[in-house]
Design a protein around this motif. Structure first.
Motif, PDB file in Angstrom:
ATOM      1  N   ILE A 254      -4.656   7.333  -3.747  1.00  0.00           N
ATOM      2  CA  ILE A 254      -6.034   7.828  -3.740  1.00  0.00           C
ATOM      3  C   ILE A 254      -6.784   7.238  -4.941  1.00  0.00           C
ATOM      4  O   ILE A 254      -7.985   7.029  -4.899  1.00  0.00           O
ATOM      5  CB  ILE A 254      -6.069   9.364  -3.811  1.00  0.00           C
ATOM      6  CG1 ILE A 254      -5.209   9.987  -2.714  1.00  0.00           C
ATOM      7  CG2 ILE A 254      -7.490   9.890  -3.743  1.00  0.00           C
ATOM      8  CD1 ILE A 254      -5.056  11.486  -2.846  1.00  0.00           C
ATOM      9  N   LYS A 255      -6.034   6.962  -5.988  1.00  0.00           N
ATOM     10  CA  LYS A 255      -6.618   6.589  -7.265  1.00  0.00           C
ATOM     11  C   LYS A 255      -7.355   5.253  -7.214  1.00  0.00           C
ATOM     12  O   LYS A 255      -6.894   4.299  -6.594  1.00  0.00           O
ATOM     13  CB  LYS A 255      -5.514   6.514  -8.320  1.00  0.00           C
ATOM     14  CG  LYS A 255      -5.972   6.011  -9.671  1.00  0.00           C
ATOM     15  CD  LYS A 255      -4.813   5.859 -10.623  1.00  0.00           C
ATOM     16  CE  LYS A 255      -5.233   5.167 -11.911  1.00  0.00           C
ATOM     17  NZ  LYS A 255      -4.109   4.974 -12.836  1.00  0.00           N
ATOM     18  N   SER A 256      -8.500   5.212  -7.899  1.00  0.00           N
ATOM     19  CA  SER A 256      -9.205   3.973  -8.229  1.00  0.00           C
ATOM     20  C   SER A 256      -9.276   3.891  -9.742  1.00  0.00           C
ATOM     21  O   SER A 256      -9.418   4.904 -10.424  1.00  0.00           O
ATOM     22  CB  SER A 256     -10.618   3.967  -7.630  1.00  0.00           C
ATOM     23  OG  SER A 256     -10.563   4.020  -6.220  1.00  0.00           O
TER      24      SER A 256
ATOM     25  N   SER B  53      -3.542  22.071   1.606  1.00  0.00           N
ATOM     26  CA  SER B  53      -2.991  21.010   0.761  1.00  0.00           C
ATOM     27  C   SER B  53      -4.103  20.432  -0.096  1.00  0.00           C
ATOM     28  O   SER B  53      -5.168  20.077   0.426  1.00  0.00           O
ATOM     29  CB  SER B  53      -2.345  19.906   1.611  1.00  0.00           C
ATOM     30  OG  SER B  53      -1.884  18.848   0.803  1.00  0.00           O
ATOM     31  N   VAL B  54      -3.845  20.337  -1.409  1.00  0.00           N
ATOM     32  CA  VAL B  54      -4.820  19.801  -2.350  1.00  0.00           C
ATOM     33  C   VAL B  54      -4.101  18.753  -3.209  1.00  0.00           C
ATOM     34  O   VAL B  54      -3.152  19.080  -3.921  1.00  0.00           O
ATOM     35  CB  VAL B  54      -5.425  20.901  -3.247  1.00  0.00           C
ATOM     36  CG1 VAL B  54      -6.407  20.301  -4.236  1.00  0.00           C
ATOM     37  CG2 VAL B  54      -6.092  21.974  -2.396  1.00  0.00           C
ATOM     38  N   VAL B  55      -4.570  17.513  -3.137  1.00  0.00           N
ATOM     39  CA  VAL B  55      -3.925  16.410  -3.853  1.00  0.00           C
ATOM     40  C   VAL B  55      -4.975  15.674  -4.681  1.00  0.00           C
ATOM     41  O   VAL B  55      -6.053  15.333  -4.175  1.00  0.00           O
ATOM     42  CB  VAL B  55      -3.236  15.428  -2.885  1.00  0.00           C
ATOM     43  CG1 VAL B  55      -2.622  14.259  -3.653  1.00  0.00           C
ATOM     44  CG2 VAL B  55      -2.164  16.146  -2.075  1.00  0.00           C
ATOM     45  N   ALA B  56      -4.658  15.437  -5.946  1.00  0.00           N
ATOM     46  CA  ALA B  56      -5.523  14.689  -6.852  1.00  0.00           C
ATOM     47  C   ALA B  56      -4.794  13.448  -7.342  1.00  0.00           C
ATOM     48  O   ALA B  56      -3.566  13.459  -7.457  1.00  0.00           O
ATOM     49  CB  ALA B  56      -5.947  15.556  -8.035  1.00  0.00           C
ATOM     50  N   PRO B  57      -5.509  12.360  -7.661  1.00  0.00           N
ATOM     51  CA  PRO B  57      -4.834  11.141  -8.130  1.00  0.00           C
ATOM     52  C   PRO B  57      -4.278  11.258  -9.533  1.00  0.00           C
ATOM     53  O   PRO B  57      -3.224  10.715  -9.837  1.00  0.00           O
ATOM     54  CB  PRO B  57      -5.926  10.072  -8.035  1.00  0.00           C
ATOM     55  CG  PRO B  57      -7.207  10.839  -8.131  1.00  0.00           C
ATOM     56  CD  PRO B  57      -6.946  12.155  -7.472  1.00  0.00           C
ATOM     57  N   VAL B  58      -5.016  11.937 -10.444  1.00  0.00           N
ATOM     58  CA  VAL B  58      -4.563  12.135 -11.823  1.00  0.00           C
ATOM     59  C   VAL B  58      -4.939  13.555 -12.249  1.00  0.00           C
ATOM     60  O   VAL B  58      -5.819  14.187 -11.657  1.00  0.00           O
ATOM     61  CB  VAL B  58      -5.195  11.113 -12.801  1.00  0.00           C
ATOM     62  CG1 VAL B  58      -4.751   9.705 -12.480  1.00  0.00           C
ATOM     63  CG2 VAL B  58      -6.709  11.206 -12.779  1.00  0.00           C
TER      64      VAL B  58
ATOM     65  N   ALA C 250      -8.675  13.905  -3.183  1.00  0.00           N
ATOM     66  CA  ALA C 250      -9.865  13.313  -3.804  1.00  0.00           C
ATOM     67  C   ALA C 250      -9.786  13.460  -5.312  1.00  0.00           C
ATOM     68  O   ALA C 250      -8.876  14.096  -5.856  1.00  0.00           O
ATOM     69  CB  ALA C 250     -11.140  13.971  -3.266  1.00  0.00           C
ATOM     70  N   GLU C 251     -10.791  12.867  -6.000  1.00  0.00           N
ATOM     71  CA  GLU C 251     -10.914  13.020  -7.443  1.00  0.00           C
ATOM     72  C   GLU C 251     -11.228  14.473  -7.789  1.00  0.00           C
ATOM     73  O   GLU C 251     -11.662  15.261  -6.944  1.00  0.00           O
ATOM     74  CB  GLU C 251     -12.029  12.113  -7.969  1.00  0.00           C
ATOM     75  CG  GLU C 251     -11.793  10.626  -7.768  1.00  0.00           C
ATOM     76  CD  GLU C 251     -10.988  10.011  -8.914  1.00  0.00           C
ATOM     77  OE1 GLU C 251     -10.658  10.733  -9.873  1.00  0.00           O
ATOM     78  OE2 GLU C 251     -10.701   8.805  -8.834  1.00  0.00           O
ATOM     79  N   ALA C 252     -11.026  14.827  -9.074  1.00  0.00           N
ATOM     80  CA  ALA C 252     -11.116  16.222  -9.494  1.00  0.00           C
ATOM     81  C   ALA C 252     -12.487  16.836  -9.240  1.00  0.00           C
ATOM     82  O   ALA C 252     -12.595  17.974  -8.772  1.00  0.00           O
ATOM     83  CB  ALA C 252     -10.745  16.328 -10.973  1.00  0.00           C
ATOM     84  N   ASP C 253     -13.570  16.112  -9.548  1.00  0.00           N
ATOM     85  CA  ASP C 253     -14.918  16.660  -9.326  1.00  0.00           C
ATOM     86  C   ASP C 253     -15.135  17.002  -7.862  1.00  0.00           C
ATOM     87  O   ASP C 253     -15.711  18.055  -7.526  1.00  0.00           O
ATOM     88  CB  ASP C 253     -15.978  15.646  -9.781  1.00  0.00           C
ATOM     89  CG  ASP C 253     -16.180  15.656 -11.288  1.00  0.00           C
ATOM     90  OD1 ASP C 253     -15.311  16.216 -11.992  1.00  0.00           O
ATOM     91  OD2 ASP C 253     -17.182  15.099 -11.764  1.00  0.00           O
ATOM     92  N   LEU C 254     -14.689  16.125  -6.973  1.00  0.00           N
ATOM     93  CA  LEU C 254     -14.830  16.381  -5.543  1.00  0.00           C
ATOM     94  C   LEU C 254     -13.989  17.571  -5.119  1.00  0.00           C
ATOM     95  O   LEU C 254     -14.409  18.377  -4.273  1.00  0.00           O
ATOM     96  CB  LEU C 254     -14.428  15.140  -4.749  1.00  0.00           C
ATOM     97  CG  LEU C 254     -15.487  14.037  -4.642  1.00  0.00           C
ATOM     98  CD1 LEU C 254     -14.853  12.754  -4.149  1.00  0.00           C
ATOM     99  CD2 LEU C 254     -16.614  14.449  -3.720  1.00  0.00           C
TER     100      LEU C 254
END
Length: 460
Positions: A16-18, A340-345, A319-323
């Motif tokens: 997911i990460k950019s 399910s909640v997944v964040a890149p970092v 998604a990213e944390a803000d989203l």
């Protein structure tokens, strides 16, 4: 409080990460007559350019210092000096954003030292502003790079002021990466409806909203926040901060200029939108315009119309944390269930989410959890399309990049209009997935018997 869990996989198979450079580039595209310059290899800029062209379907101003194996080992200050001189001579940008990459960060390049040497050698380019920002792509994500550039713009362009003149009708809006050009345009309309003069930082709605400009092609961004307005951020009466990642930028601006800031984590629930409109009303001392009242009424009516389809919808979000903060608040406000909640970092705001667990992982982790727990709707960027096809679930595209649907990059997701349209979209997804009950046929039903032919019909 959410429990933060890191995946045990040794690598991300469907990330997911950019990287941070992408975030800094995205923010710089919202500044007028700006060009981002990546201090790294040519592949760093080529890779980023492809992502942005696919997302916005627009020409993207982006250059590189073209580090090679020799300059990577022996020193690359001369690359920076030559690149800046070439850009200032050929493109005459109002602002150059000099950002680092993983290669230059690993080398240990001092960009500020190279910038001082450039100023000494080329005094004729003193009118071209240059802002430096460190964005190593081996740390953090797009969100960190985006916020880092906004903070650098404030610290390097906004002068410190102890005594300042206040423009009562002018306000600052520090906007997170989660806001699309459509969201930003709507936010400007809200502020201007109260007679206020908003300075949006950055302003992607003026530069990357899919418009055709009248002038010929330029090698710099066309539209966005004016650099002179950036210098005057300290003269505004109030700063509105939208997005958790923009909080530090708001605090930095307040410490440098004394401008008070009001924080909004998002604009995706009625409670936050009402607070946003009330803040604009207090600053302007005007009544709420009729069209804004009407938009709010449309939201409440839409909630009534769609609640049977939206309520209890099971969603998986990557998604990213803000989203994540914005969409989970929206889901909770309309009765949806995040499975399910997944964040890149890991970001500081994740621990405060109203879910049991947040997994730091990739789309593969999101897919596994969605399969195990059952899901009705997926929320992710375009990289989640393959996963949605495999799970036979609808995908609601959010975040960056979105490259497989026209117009998604500027779809309105926040504000009263965004809340309304999100509800309609989710309800339509749910309605399409429900085929209804088959028509009941009684076993006692007698077959239709054809009436015997009459005498006239028999001999006709």
């Amino acid at each position: 409080m959410a429990q933060i869990i890191k995946t045990h996989k040794p690598l991300a198979t469907q990330p997911i990460k950019s990287g941070q450079p992408l975030g800094a580039i995205l923010a710089s595209l919202g500044i007028d007559r700006c060009i981002p310059l990546i201090h790294g290899a040519q592949g760093c800029s080529a890779f980023a350019k492809i992502f942005f062209i696919q997302h916005f379907s627009e020409p993207i101003p982006l250059q590189s210092t073209a580090m090679d194996p020799i300059t990577t080992v022996m020193g690359s200050d001369e690359n920076i000096i030559q690149a800046l001189a070439h850009l200032c001579e050929k493109s005459n940008p109002r602002l150059v954003v000099l950002l680092s990459s993983g290669l230059s960060e690993a080398q240990g390049t001092d960009m500020n030292r190279a910038l001082k040497e450039f100023r000494r050698q080329y005094p004729k380019f003193e009118r071209n502003e240059i802002v430096t920002v460190n964005t190593p792509d081996f740390y953090g994500s797009l969100e960190n790079g985006y916020s880092a550039l906004v903070e650098s713009l404030i610290s390097q362009l906004v002068p410190e002021q102890k005594i300042r003149s206040i423009r009562k009708k002018r306000i600052n809006l520090l906007l997170s990466h989660m806001l699309t050009p459509g969201d930003i345009e709507l936010i400007r309309q809200y502020a201007e409806a109260f007679g206020l003069q908003p300075i949006l930082v950055p302003d992607l709605s003026r530069s990357m909203d899919g418009h055709l400009v009248k002038q010929d092609y330029l090698s710099v961004s066309q539209g966005g926040t004016d650099v002179n307005m950036l210098r005057q951020l300290g003269q505004s009466s109030l700063t509105l901060v939208v997005g958790p990642s923009m909080q530090r930028a708001g605090q930095l601006l307040s410490s440098r200029s004394g401008v008070e800031s009001v924080y909004f984590p998002h604009l995706m629930t009625l409670a936050e939108m009402d607070r946003f409109i009330q803040t604009l009303q207090q600053v302007s001392d005007r009544q709420v315009p009729e069209w804004i009242d009407r938009q709010r009424g449309q939201v409440t009516d839409t909630m009534i119309d769609t609640h049977t389809w939206v309520n209890d919808t099971r969603v998986a979000i990557g998604a990213e944390a803000d989203l994540l903060v914005a969409w989970l608040a929206f889901a909770e406000s309309v009765g949806m269930q995040p499975v399910s909640v997944v964040a890149p970092v890991n970001q500081p705001c994740l621990a405060a989410l109203s879910v049991d667990k947040v997994l730091i992982g990739d789309l593969e982790d999101l897919q596994q959890q969605a399969e195990e727990r059952g899901c009705d709707l997926l929320l992710a960027n375009s990289h989640g399309a393959v996963m949605a096809e495999q799970l036979k679930l609808p995908l609601m595209r959010i975040g960056f990049p979105i490259f497989d649907c026209f117009g998604e990059f500027r779809r309105v997701r926040q504000g009263y209009a965004g809340i309304r349209d999100n509800l309609f979209e989710i309800a339509n997804y749910q309605q399409q997935a429900c085929h209804g009950r088959p028509v009941y046929h009684s076993p006692l039903k007698q077959p239709f018997a054809q009436a015997p032919l009459g005498a006239e019909e028999a001999f006709a």
